[in-house]
Design a protein around this motif. Structure first.
Motif, PDB file in Angstrom:
ATOM      1  N   PRO A  14       0.817  -1.222   0.000  1.00  0.00           N
ATOM      2  CA  PRO A  14       0.000   0.000   0.000  1.00  0.00           C
ATOM      3  C   PRO A  14       0.851   1.273   0.000  1.00  0.00           C
ATOM      4  CG  PRO A  14      -0.746  -1.550   1.686  1.00  0.00           C
ATOM      5  CD  PRO A  14       0.557  -2.069   1.153  1.00  0.00           C
ATOM      6  N   ALA A  15       0.304   2.308  -0.582  1.00  0.00           N
ATOM      7  CA  ALA A  15       0.966   3.619  -0.579  1.00  0.00           C
ATOM      8  C   ALA A  15       1.070   4.125   0.861  1.00  0.00           C
ATOM      9  CB  ALA A  15       0.174   4.609  -1.429  1.00  0.00           C
ATOM     10  N   ALA A  16       2.136   4.880   1.111  1.00  0.00           N
ATOM     11  CA  ALA A  16       2.350   5.446   2.447  1.00  0.00           C
ATOM     12  C   ALA A  16       1.298   6.498   2.748  1.00  0.00           C
ATOM     13  CB  ALA A  16       3.742   6.068   2.534  1.00  0.00           C
ATOM     14  N   LYS A  17       1.071   6.714   4.021  1.00  0.00           N
ATOM     15  CA  LYS A  17       0.187   7.802   4.447  1.00  0.00           C
ATOM     16  C   LYS A  17       0.845   9.109   4.027  1.00  0.00           C
ATOM     17  CE  LYS A  17      -1.561   5.260   8.394  1.00  0.00           C
ATOM     18  NZ  LYS A  17      -1.565   5.127   9.850  1.00  0.00           N
ATOM     19  N   GLU A  20       3.748  10.304   6.148  1.00  0.00           N
ATOM     20  CA  GLU A  20       4.929   9.455   6.006  1.00  0.00           C
ATOM     21  C   GLU A  20       5.644   9.733   4.688  1.00  0.00           C
ATOM     22  OE1 GLU A  20       3.145   5.606   6.313  1.00  0.00           O
ATOM     23  OE2 GLU A  20       3.190   5.606   8.504  1.00  0.00           O
ATOM     24  N   ALA A  21       4.881   9.897   3.628  1.00  0.00           N
ATOM     25  CA  ALA A  21       5.458  10.214   2.320  1.00  0.00           C
ATOM     26  C   ALA A  21       6.168  11.563   2.371  1.00  0.00           C
ATOM     27  CB  ALA A  21       4.376  10.209   1.245  1.00  0.00           C
ATOM     28  N   TYR A  22       5.528  12.532   3.009  1.00  0.00           N
ATOM     29  CA  TYR A  22       6.134  13.864   3.142  1.00  0.00           C
ATOM     30  C   TYR A  22       7.508  13.777   3.793  1.00  0.00           C
ATOM     31  CZ  TYR A  22       7.091  18.510   4.950  1.00  0.00           C
ATOM     32  OH  TYR A  22       7.702  19.688   5.262  1.00  0.00           O
ATOM     33  N   HIS A  23       7.607  13.084   4.911  1.00  0.00           N
ATOM     34  CA  HIS A  23       8.895  12.971   5.619  1.00  0.00           C
ATOM     35  C   HIS A  23       9.920  12.195   4.801  1.00  0.00           C
ATOM     36  CE1 HIS A  23       7.708  15.030   9.230  1.00  0.00           C
ATOM     37  NE2 HIS A  23       6.592  14.316   9.277  1.00  0.00           N
ATOM     38  N   HIS A  24       9.477  11.159   4.115  1.00  0.00           N
ATOM     39  CA  HIS A  24      10.386  10.384   3.277  1.00  0.00           C
ATOM     40  C   HIS A  24      10.984  11.252   2.169  1.00  0.00           C
ATOM     41  CE1 HIS A  24      11.976   7.284   0.638  1.00  0.00           C
ATOM     42  NE2 HIS A  24      11.310   7.865  -0.345  1.00  0.00           N
ATOM     43  N   PHE A  25      10.117  11.959   1.435  1.00  0.00           N
ATOM     44  CA  PHE A  25      10.608  12.737   0.302  1.00  0.00           C
ATOM     45  C   PHE A  25      11.393  13.962   0.749  1.00  0.00           C
ATOM     46  CE2 PHE A  25       7.142  10.326  -1.761  1.00  0.00           C
ATOM     47  CZ  PHE A  25       7.948   9.617  -2.647  1.00  0.00           C
ATOM     48  N   LEU A  26      11.036  14.546   1.877  1.00  0.00           N
ATOM     49  CA  LEU A  26      11.820  15.654   2.412  1.00  0.00           C
ATOM     50  C   LEU A  26      13.215  15.176   2.806  1.00  0.00           C
ATOM     51  CD1 LEU A  26      11.847  18.648   3.185  1.00  0.00           C
ATOM     52  CD2 LEU A  26      10.993  17.970   5.437  1.00  0.00           C
ATOM     53  N   THR A  27      13.288  14.026   3.438  1.00  0.00           N
ATOM     54  CA  THR A  27      14.582  13.454   3.804  1.00  0.00           C
ATOM     55  C   THR A  27      15.396  13.148   2.555  1.00  0.00           C
ATOM     56  OG1 THR A  27      13.708  12.554   5.858  1.00  0.00           O
ATOM     57  CG2 THR A  27      15.718  11.527   4.993  1.00  0.00           C
TER      58      THR A  27
END
Length: 145
Positions: A14-17, A20-27
């Motif tokens: 499943p796609a991330a919440k 969670e996606a925001y923090h992943h892509f910001l990192t």
């Protein structure tokens, strides 16, 4: 004939919440940049980072981005980086997406206390996007080694 499947390979995991996606892509953006952004910053006279070519001295001599310094990843030590400021982020690159010398350099440099971003796509994408190069072979150098 097209058939409809009730199973999605894309969504098997499943796609991330959104948060969670925001923090992943910001990192991800905090440790990566691309050739287009580096090139535009350099064209605008930005001097807020240092461009580091992590390939061998011979590869650097043959073709590199103007203004870059050569720091082969295998030779990165506290002694070999003592002349570099830890106040200025280092942007590391190597040959191409198929090369991990920049990643290895980033690991070593960050372990020594440097702020580091990897230029994804490396010299190959720099050149594909029209970035200038210099060196003994310059534009005649191969795109990858």
């Amino acid at each position: 004939m097209t058939t409809t499947s009730h199973f999605s390979l894309v969504l098997e995991t499943p796609a991330a919440k959104p948060e969670e996606a925001y923090h992943h892509f910001l990192t991800k953006l905090s440790v990566e940049t691309d050739a287009a952004d580096v090139r535009l910053d350099l064209q605008r006279g930005q001097q807020s980072f240092l461009l580091v070519d992590a390939r061998s001295a011979q590869d650097f001599e043959e073709c590199h981005i103007p203004g870059a310094i050569n720091l082969p990843y295998r030779k990165i030590t506290a002694a070999s980086t003592a002349h570099l400021s830890k106040e200025k982020p280092l942007i590391v690159y190597c040959w191409s997406p198929g090369c991990n010398a920049a990643t290895k350099a980033a690991v070593r440099l960050s372990a020594l206390g440097f702020q580091v971003k990897e230029m994804i796509g490396g010299l190959e994408y720099w050149r594909r996007e029209g970035g200038e190069v210099e060196g003994t072979l310059g534009e005649q150098a191969p795109l990858v080694n």
